[in-house]
Design a protein around this motif. Sequence first.
Motif, PDB file in Angstrom:
ATOM      1  N   LEU A 183      34.445  90.243  34.235  1.00 32.91           N
ATOM      2  CA  LEU A 183      35.852  90.058  34.592  1.00 32.91           C
ATOM      3  C   LEU A 183      36.026  90.079  36.108  1.00 32.91           C
ATOM      4  N   ALA A 184      35.267  90.949  36.782  1.00 33.04           N
ATOM      5  CA  ALA A 184      35.332  91.012  38.241  1.00 33.04           C
ATOM      6  C   ALA A 184      34.880  89.694  38.867  1.00 33.04           C
ATOM      7  N   VAL A 185      33.864  89.074  38.293  1.00 38.16           N
ATOM      8  CA  VAL A 185      33.401  87.771  38.787  1.00 38.16           C
ATOM      9  C   VAL A 185      34.475  86.715  38.544  1.00 38.16           C
ATOM     10  N   GLU A 186      35.060  86.744  37.363  1.00 40.92           N
ATOM     11  CA  GLU A 186      36.101  85.779  37.009  1.00 40.92           C
ATOM     12  C   GLU A 186      37.291  85.872  37.963  1.00 40.92           C
ATOM     13  N   LEU A 219      33.863  89.847  42.732  1.00 46.74           N
ATOM     14  CA  LEU A 219      32.420  89.860  42.977  1.00 46.74           C
ATOM     15  C   LEU A 219      31.906  88.432  42.910  1.00 46.74           C
ATOM     16  N   PRO A 220      30.895  88.092  43.707  1.00 45.22           N
ATOM     17  CA  PRO A 220      30.362  86.719  43.666  1.00 45.22           C
ATOM     18  C   PRO A 220      29.523  86.446  42.420  1.00 45.22           C
ATOM     19  N   ALA A 221      28.903  87.482  41.868  1.00 41.19           N
ATOM     20  CA  ALA A 221      28.063  87.330  40.679  1.00 41.19           C
ATOM     21  C   ALA A 221      27.947  88.689  40.003  1.00 41.19           C
ATOM     22  N   ASN A 222      27.571  88.682  38.742  1.00 38.97           N
ATOM     23  CA  ASN A 222      27.404  89.935  38.006  1.00 38.97           C
ATOM     24  C   ASN A 222      26.154  90.645  38.512  1.00 38.97           C
ATOM     25  N   PRO A 223      26.298  91.798  39.161  1.00 36.16           N
ATOM     26  CA  PRO A 223      25.124  92.472  39.744  1.00 36.16           C
ATOM     27  C   PRO A 223      24.138  92.994  38.714  1.00 36.16           C
ATOM     28  N   LEU A 224      24.528  93.084  37.454  1.00 38.15           N
ATOM     29  CA  LEU A 224      23.573  93.521  36.426  1.00 38.15           C
ATOM     30  C   LEU A 224      22.426  92.531  36.286  1.00 38.15           C
ATOM     31  N   HIS A 225      22.697  91.271  36.581  1.00 36.22           N
ATOM     32  CA  HIS A 225      21.676  90.240  36.411  1.00 36.22           C
ATOM     33  C   HIS A 225      20.560  90.342  37.445  1.00 36.22           C
ATOM     34  N   SER A 226      20.803  91.068  38.520  1.00 34.56           N
ATOM     35  CA  SER A 226      19.793  91.162  39.575  1.00 34.56           C
ATOM     36  C   SER A 226      18.945  92.430  39.474  1.00 34.56           C
TER      37      SER A 226
END
Length: 455
Positions: A208-211, A215-222
């Motif tokens: 939701l923060a990305v949407e 945030l520019p991207a979901n930090p969980l993915h990194s």
Amino acid sequence: MNTSYDVKFWEIQRRKDRKTLSYLVRWTVARKPKSKSFRTKGLAESFLSDLRQAAKAGEAFDVDTGLPLSMLAAEQPVGPTFLEFARAYVVDRWRTSAARTRETDVYGLLSLVPALVADLPNRPKDSDMREVLRNHALLPEERRAELPRALVPVLSWLERASLPLVDLQDPRVVRTALDAISMTFIGKDAAANTVRRKREVLHHLLELAVEQKELPANPLHSVKWTPPKAVGTIDPRTVVNPEQARALLAAVPAIGRTRGGRLHGMFACMYYAALRPEEAAGLRRQNCHLPEEGWGLLTVEKARPQANKRWTNSGETHDSRGLKHRATDDTREIPIPPVLVAVLQAHIEKYGVAVDGRLFRTSKGQSFSSSAYSGVWQEARRRALTAEQVASPLAARPYDLRHAAVSLWLNAGVPATEVAKRAGHSVDVLLRVYAKCIEGQQARANSKISEALDE
């Protein structure tokens, strides 16, 4: 702004009296002591290095904050804090979520919000922070309980200490969040399914923060992080055979003055029709075709899941909802054997139905709480099973009657597509969840392999 070039630095200090954020950076500006704490030594070293480089470059330091002017500009709040966005997340999902989903969202945030805070003085007890979040801060404004005076400073501290949401772009902060959801509130390893649900809450919040461009991207993915493996199949030790099921159901009516009798039909629906408890609770007379002879039919259209009143739309412990994983007005037809037809006919004749047609209710017309029907079920187990079976997982919960029903259908050779249709599952989920409960497959597979080896 009062600035100075008189800056001195000290070595990083380990704060052994703190469980978290235990590395202290110390320096002075115009002889005034300054400090800032960090969770890891790496973060502390990085911050101290930035201060030293600014001083070396000849920057002026702000006397009040202790920061060089370049860092002071960067230090200004950018976007919402994690707590502020968590509140917005709950409100955003509230209208379209079921009561239990709302509860799951807040439960996950009870671990995350207290973990994602700065090290400000006078940190409240974690239990007090959870109470404030659960009963007040993480509810829509119209649902909030009045905050006790003693807890007002707790909320104030949380609002001041909550980290900016953008800090989650730092993998170390993300790992702090993941560590928090991996532990229970008393510091033990959390169950795999609990960790999975809490991670889903964090993931949805960050999406939701990305949407919303926070945030520019979901930090969980990194972040490379492997959650504990959750069990995705039914334990065959919980599944009763037909004889055991009949014995358990026969024991129910004699429990209590009327409670057991009123619940007998509900438990029978869970075994003979594989209804979920909330589906049985929502079953109405108009959903039942009960002929004098032969098979009947249940048309399941509503469920009445239980949740705390703070989560439901009605303000009661049960909301009337559509069926799980289905469109709001979708229904599910389940043919029922004559034995269940007879049970329901007898139940209606003896207890009647509620004003709205509901079959199963207390003597005062209310839906049974999960604790009430679970208590009756445990007494039925003690009466119908051996001491060794009572101590085992066999039919440990009323829900296991549904598992027994689906397992029986599959083992009787009913096509998986038909079983899935009756049980309200997709075929792939059905076969994955009940894989261990399908008997005879191993013997048939061994026979085929033997035939192939003999060729």
